[in-house]
Write a protein that holds these residues in place. Structure first.
Motif, PDB file in Angstrom:
ATOM      1  N   THR A 140       0.817  -1.156   0.051  1.00  0.00           N
ATOM      2  CA  THR A 140       0.017   0.148  -0.218  1.00  0.00           C
ATOM      3  C   THR A 140       1.281   1.128   0.337  1.00  0.00           C
ATOM      4  OG1 THR A 140      -1.676   0.546   1.690  1.00  0.00           O
ATOM      5  CG2 THR A 140       0.037  -0.210   2.657  1.00  0.00           C
ATOM      6  N   SER A 141       0.339   2.517  -0.400  1.00  0.00           N
ATOM      7  CA  SER A 141       1.305   4.234  -0.003  1.00  0.00           C
ATOM      8  C   SER A 141       0.736   4.269   0.559  1.00  0.00           C
ATOM      9  CB  SER A 141       1.004   4.701  -2.242  1.00  0.00           C
ATOM     10  OG  SER A 141      -0.252   4.549  -1.908  1.00  0.00           O
ATOM     11  N   ARG A 142       0.024   3.622   1.505  1.00  0.00           N
ATOM     12  CA  ARG A 142      -0.644   4.574   2.657  1.00  0.00           C
ATOM     13  C   ARG A 142       0.008   3.873   4.227  1.00  0.00           C
ATOM     14  NH1 ARG A 142      -6.165   3.375   4.744  1.00  0.00           N
ATOM     15  NH2 ARG A 142      -6.507   2.424   2.908  1.00  0.00           N
ATOM     16  N   VAL A 143       0.911   5.082   4.351  1.00  0.00           N
ATOM     17  CA  VAL A 143       1.944   4.140   5.351  1.00  0.00           C
ATOM     18  C   VAL A 143       1.585   3.667   6.297  1.00  0.00           C
ATOM     19  CG1 VAL A 143       3.760   4.598   6.442  1.00  0.00           C
ATOM     20  CG2 VAL A 143       3.454   6.211   5.236  1.00  0.00           C
ATOM     21  N   ALA A 169       5.712   1.079   1.511  1.00  0.00           N
ATOM     22  CA  ALA A 169       4.691   2.043   1.408  1.00  0.00           C
ATOM     23  C   ALA A 169       4.842   3.587   2.168  1.00  0.00           C
ATOM     24  CB  ALA A 169       4.047   2.202   3.118  1.00  0.00           C
ATOM     25  N   GLN A 198       4.641   6.566  -1.027  1.00  0.00           N
ATOM     26  CA  GLN A 198       4.276   7.770  -0.528  1.00  0.00           C
ATOM     27  C   GLN A 198       4.768   9.222  -0.641  1.00  0.00           C
ATOM     28  OE1 GLN A 198       3.470   8.933   3.474  1.00  0.00           O
ATOM     29  NE2 GLN A 198       1.783   9.168   3.254  1.00  0.00           N
ATOM     30  N   ARG A 199       6.451   8.466  -0.849  1.00  0.00           N
ATOM     31  CA  ARG A 199       7.307   9.854  -1.335  1.00  0.00           C
ATOM     32  C   ARG A 199       7.461  10.252  -2.890  1.00  0.00           C
ATOM     33  NH1 ARG A 199      11.836   8.999   3.472  1.00  0.00           N
ATOM     34  NH2 ARG A 199      10.699   9.399   5.017  1.00  0.00           N
ATOM     35  N   ASN A 243       4.952   9.449  -4.935  1.00  0.00           N
ATOM     36  CA  ASN A 243       3.590   9.851  -4.972  1.00  0.00           C
ATOM     37  C   ASN A 243       3.589  11.148  -4.271  1.00  0.00           C
ATOM     38  OD1 ASN A 243       3.484   7.646  -6.099  1.00  0.00           O
ATOM     39  ND2 ASN A 243       1.453   6.397  -4.424  1.00  0.00           N
ATOM     40  N   ASN A 244       4.259  11.207  -3.730  1.00  0.00           N
ATOM     41  CA  ASN A 244       4.305  13.370  -3.663  1.00  0.00           C
ATOM     42  C   ASN A 244       5.480  14.213  -4.402  1.00  0.00           C
ATOM     43  OD1 ASN A 244       2.698  12.572  -1.482  1.00  0.00           O
ATOM     44  ND2 ASN A 244       4.814  12.822   0.108  1.00  0.00           N
ATOM     45  N   GLU A 265      -0.008   9.086  -8.406  1.00  0.00           N
ATOM     46  CA  GLU A 265      -0.369   6.953  -7.380  1.00  0.00           C
ATOM     47  C   GLU A 265      -0.333   6.405  -8.720  1.00  0.00           C
ATOM     48  OE1 GLU A 265      -2.944   7.864  -4.761  1.00  0.00           O
ATOM     49  OE2 GLU A 265      -2.299   9.630  -4.121  1.00  0.00           O
TER      50      GLU A 265
END
Length: 192
Positions: free
Chosen positions: A9-12, A98, A102-103, A105-106, A111
């Motif tokens: 997941t990209s949700r940490v 994750a 996320q980094r 993606n930011n 995403e």
């Protein structure tokens, strides 16, 4: 109640350590010195507080980590993060995958690349440069590494120069090591 997370997941997720992290307020002078510089200059995580039980390696590790992941020049920041994700996927380190997804993606404000990687792995439908980086990072992270001259040639065909290939190698291998350490010290869980 929290449960261990097994899917990328990209949700940490929350990282639950197996040993008690150092209490910053009770830290020794050597531990406080090692904690002055944190990875990515963010808050001090439980992972780093666990590593603070052995302050000298933490101090060296943090300097190395920051140099590899955040130094100017060479491979772009987002492509270093892609190398970290490639290693984390091979090593099944849900937490690191994750964090670095996320980094990525930011940094890219997109995403879809990470979703594609998490759903399809090495067969992800991404652009040629991303695919070459992902494949190299995944093959380098296998045990033993499976990188060949063809993988290097693919990176060059995708436009990477020697410095970028070195940076990719360093960011990927750093996470090959970090993933294995993280697995022994704790686990990703949902909830707090």
């Amino acid at each position: 109640m929290s449960r261990v997370i097994h899917k990328f997941t990209s949700r940490v997720p929350t990282w639950r350590p197996h040993i008690t992290p150092v209490d910053f307020d009770q830290a020794t002078p050597a531990q406080r010195e090692a904690l002055k510089e944190t990875p990515s200059n963010t808050k001090i995580s439980d992972y780093v507080l666990v590593l603070a039980h052995d302050p000298e390696p933490l101090r060296i590790r943090t300097s190395l980590f920051n140099g590899i992941m955040y130094d100017k020049g060479g491979l772009s920041r987002e492509e270093r993060e892609l190398g970290a994700v490639a290693a984390s996927v091979v090593n099944r380190c849900i937490y690191c995958a994750a964090v670095h997804a996320q980094r990525y993606n930011n940094l890219t404000r997109d995403e879809q690349v990470m979703q594609e990687i998490f759903f399809n792995g090495e067969k992800a439908d991404i652009d040629a440069r991303q695919r070459a980086i992902l494949k190299f990072g995944m093959r380098l992270s296998e045990c033993p590494p499976q990188v060949t001259e063809d993988d290097i040639a693919s990176l060059r065909e995708a436009g990477l120069d020697d410095q970028e290939i070195l940076d990719l190698t360093l960011s990927t291998t750093l996470f090959g090591w970090a993933n294995r350490l993280m697995h022994t010290l704790g686990e990703p869980v949902s909830g707090a």
